[in-house]
Design an enzyme around this catalytic site. Structure first.
Site, PDB file in Angstrom:
ATOM      1  N   SER A   1      28.587  -0.618 -37.703  1.00  0.00           N
ATOM      2  CA  SER A   1      29.058  -0.684 -39.090  1.00  0.00           C
ATOM      3  C   SER A   1      27.895  -0.320 -40.022  1.00  0.00           C
ATOM      4  CB  SER A   1      29.635  -2.065 -39.379  1.00  0.00           C
ATOM      5  OG  SER A   1      30.387  -2.070 -40.560  1.00  0.00           O
TER       6      SER A   1
ATOM      7  N   HIS B   1      37.770  -1.641 -35.718  1.00  0.00           N
ATOM      8  CA  HIS B   1      36.374  -1.905 -36.092  1.00  0.00           C
ATOM      9  C   HIS B   1      35.790  -3.056 -35.272  1.00  0.00           C
ATOM     10  CE1 HIS B   1      33.095  -1.107 -38.845  1.00  0.00           C
ATOM     11  NE2 HIS B   1      32.988  -2.376 -39.160  1.00  0.00           N
TER      12      HIS B   1
END
Length: 585
Positions: free
Chosen positions: A441, A557
């Site tokens: 991320s 994610h």
């Protein structure tokens, strides 16, 4: 040496609860290609299917969520399980005088056409928002929708009479939340909070007084969270910030919560790399736990406290009334040593001065590393690597000014903190091997950024990363606002803002890259969409840099924390092969 199967063979405890019969807890583990969940009462397993979660006991009756069928189940003592109702998803349930209050989603047809009409039309790990989280009441055998709309009901609290929910009704596009009082008969809402801010968790005591964890600072991901009693005008702080922002890759899915009983509130709070419980009462905040630990789940009832905590050596330990329970008695992680460089806190697991070293960079950027067990750290340390990690400026747990220090400056002071940390660790432990870098991320952004700015690292692995802050504004579920506020711009679509975003983007400097770089991404990542890695991969490939792009189907994610088990095992194996190739040979 450790194999990925061994690394993921642990059990985790996502939920603990004090009931009239003692202690309920759930244990999750990976069995084959599934996550399985079992309920324990007083440390004895009482369910066997492996899909039982969120248990409680009321009037000698066990209630739990069947995670495979998305149903609420009731099981009377010595009786058979009885399914009360099904939904597309059940997030929470609690008891009211008129029935069971439930937060959940309707089941939808995911193959039909979808029309987007607002900014927030999809969300990571949820996909296209064909249905929203609503408040239901189950009463007399019927399930009735009480509060619903094109927004999410995110939490509910009740004393059996009064009902308070948190919902994104006013600021749904931007993830902002408010508190509302609910008329259970009509669904009418009365807003309680003022201004703009976030609501993470809600609690209510027997008198109907309300507390929530969050802030009223608008679209500011770096803001310090507090425990706020909005109707009484009382605010508490727990450590440096209320809530727990210390990362782990444990697959327990734990979320922050509050307990409000009588005049006492129990809340998690963070200070540096530690997360503890705090007792809030009479305007004072008192720390209830201590040590180099990260508390992950808890319950409090009639003065009794049960909680689970993680340490670098132990995935999870349950503590209750002076007793501890360890579901992984044979697991003993390697211990890190704390390293501080210019006020920046970090840690090092040193396996040998001649071994290669990997710098791990956390996401957020307003999260933190700390004293929690990390499956991946232990895996690489067991396979002949020194593992180092730190909390550069931007990390949460060191005060709001520190957390805000990277805003408008991604790749500036935060990068310098990381590079100075690497140099100090090399010097302190006389490390002679090559150095690699990896992160996910924002950590993936920083990995991409570092290989465009320096040749310090001999190999890199960027996961669910960011390469182009401009394109991400139009493709991420939150990028249109998050990228803007984090970059210090108001409107990301002006020429001036786009140029600032581009100059803060690794892709802008991709011609500088010489470091062999692996890119890993989940196909269904809506937070940092896979196009971010696709761009960087093509650019690296066209410029002759050794690179590969690994795409994991059906992963979001959360692919490194709650991905498909076979993908998570494959991921560790591929990462090790890449670093072995460039750091050991």
């Amino acid at each position: 040496m450790q194999k990925p199967e061994e690394a993921y063979s642990i059990r985790v405890i996502p939920d603990v609860k004090i009931v009239n019969k003692g202690i309920l807890h759930t244990e999750n583990k990976i069995e084959g290609e599934e996550y399985r969940s079992y309920i324990f009462l007083n440390f004895e397993r009482i369910t066997n299917k492996g899909y039982e979660a969120s248990p409680t006991i009321r009037d000698d009756t066990l209630y739990y969520v069947n995670t495979k069928r998305n149903s609420l189940v009731m099981q009377k003592e010595f009786g058979q399980p009885e399914e009360l109702f099904k939904l597309g998803k059940i997030s929470k349930y609690t008891f009211h005088d008129k029935g069971i209050l439930v937060i959940g989603e309707d089941k939808t047809d995911k193959k039909s056409p979808f029309v987007a009409s607002k900014l927030k039309y999809r969300f990571d790990s949820r996909g296209l928002l064909r249905s929203r989280l609503s408040l239901y009441l189950f009463s007399h055998g019927e399930l009735r929708k009480v509060v619903s709309g094109d927004f999410d009901v995110t939490d509910v609290a009740t004393n059996g009479k009064r009902i308070i929910i948190s919902a994104t009704k006013e600021g749904d596009d931007y993830g902002l939340g408010d508190l509302y009082e609910v008329d259970v008969e009509t669904g009418e809402l009365k807003r309680i909070t003022k201004g703009e801010g976030t609501v993470v968790a809600v609690a209510m005591n027997e008198k109907g007084e309300v507390a929530y964890l969050g802030h009223r600072e608008g679209k500011t991901p770096w803001s310090t969270a507090k425990v706020i009693l909005p109707e009484l005008g009382i605010t508490y702080q727990c450590g440096k910030t209320c809530g727990n922002h210390v990362l782990s890759d444990l697959f327990d899915g734990v979320k922050d919560r509050l307990i409000f009983e009588g005049d006492v509130i129990v809340s998690p709070g963070q200070e540096g790399g530690e997360a503890h419980l705090y007792l809030l009462s009479d305007g004072k905040s008192q720390k209830m736990t201590d040590g180099k630990i990260v508390v992950r789940s808890f319950d409090y009832k009639e003065g009794k406290l049960v909680y689970t905590y993680s340490t670098p050596e132990k995935p999870v330990v349950l503590y209750y009334e002076g007793q501890t329970y360890d579901p992984n008695p044979d697991v003993k992680g390697l211990s890190p040593q704390r390293v501080e460089v210019n006020g920046i806190e970090g840690w090092a697991i040193i396996s040998g001065e001649n071994n290669p070293t990997i710098l791990f960079i956390h996401g957020g950027p307003h999260t933190a590393y700390g004293y929690a067990y990390f499956i991946e750290f232990q895996y690489f340390a067991r396979n002949g690597y020194n593992v180092i990690y730190s909390n550069p400026r931007g990390s949460q747990g060191y005060g709001e000014e520190f957390a805000k220090a990277c805003v408008g400056d991604w790749g500036g002071k935060d990068m310098n903190d990381l590079l100075l940390f690497v140099e100090e660790v090399k010097r302190k432990y006389n490390l002679k091997g090559k150095i690699g870098v990896t992160g996910g991320s924002y950590g993936g952004f920083m990995t991409n950024w570092l290989v465009t700015q320096t040749n310090v690292f001999s190999a890199a692995i960027s996961e669910r990363g960011i390469s182009n802050l401009v394109s991400m504004c139009g493709t991420s579920d939150i990028g249109f606002w998050f990228n803007a506020v984090e970059s210090g711009v108001t409107d990301p679509w002006t020429e001036e803002s786009q140029m600032k975003l581009m100059r803060m983007s690794p892709i802008y400097y991709v011609k500088n890259v010489k470091t062999p770089t692996m890119l890993i991404h989940g196909e269904e990542d809506y937070r940092c969409p896979i196009e971010q890695s696709e761009q960087f991969f093509i650019a690296l490939k066209m410029n002759g840099v050794d690179t590969i792009l690994v795409r994991y189907q059906q992963d979001s994610h959360e692919h490194a924390r709650r991905g498909k088990p076979k993908n998570m095992r494959d991921r560790l194996e591929r990462k090790l092969e890449w670093f072995d190739k460039y750091l050991k040979k």
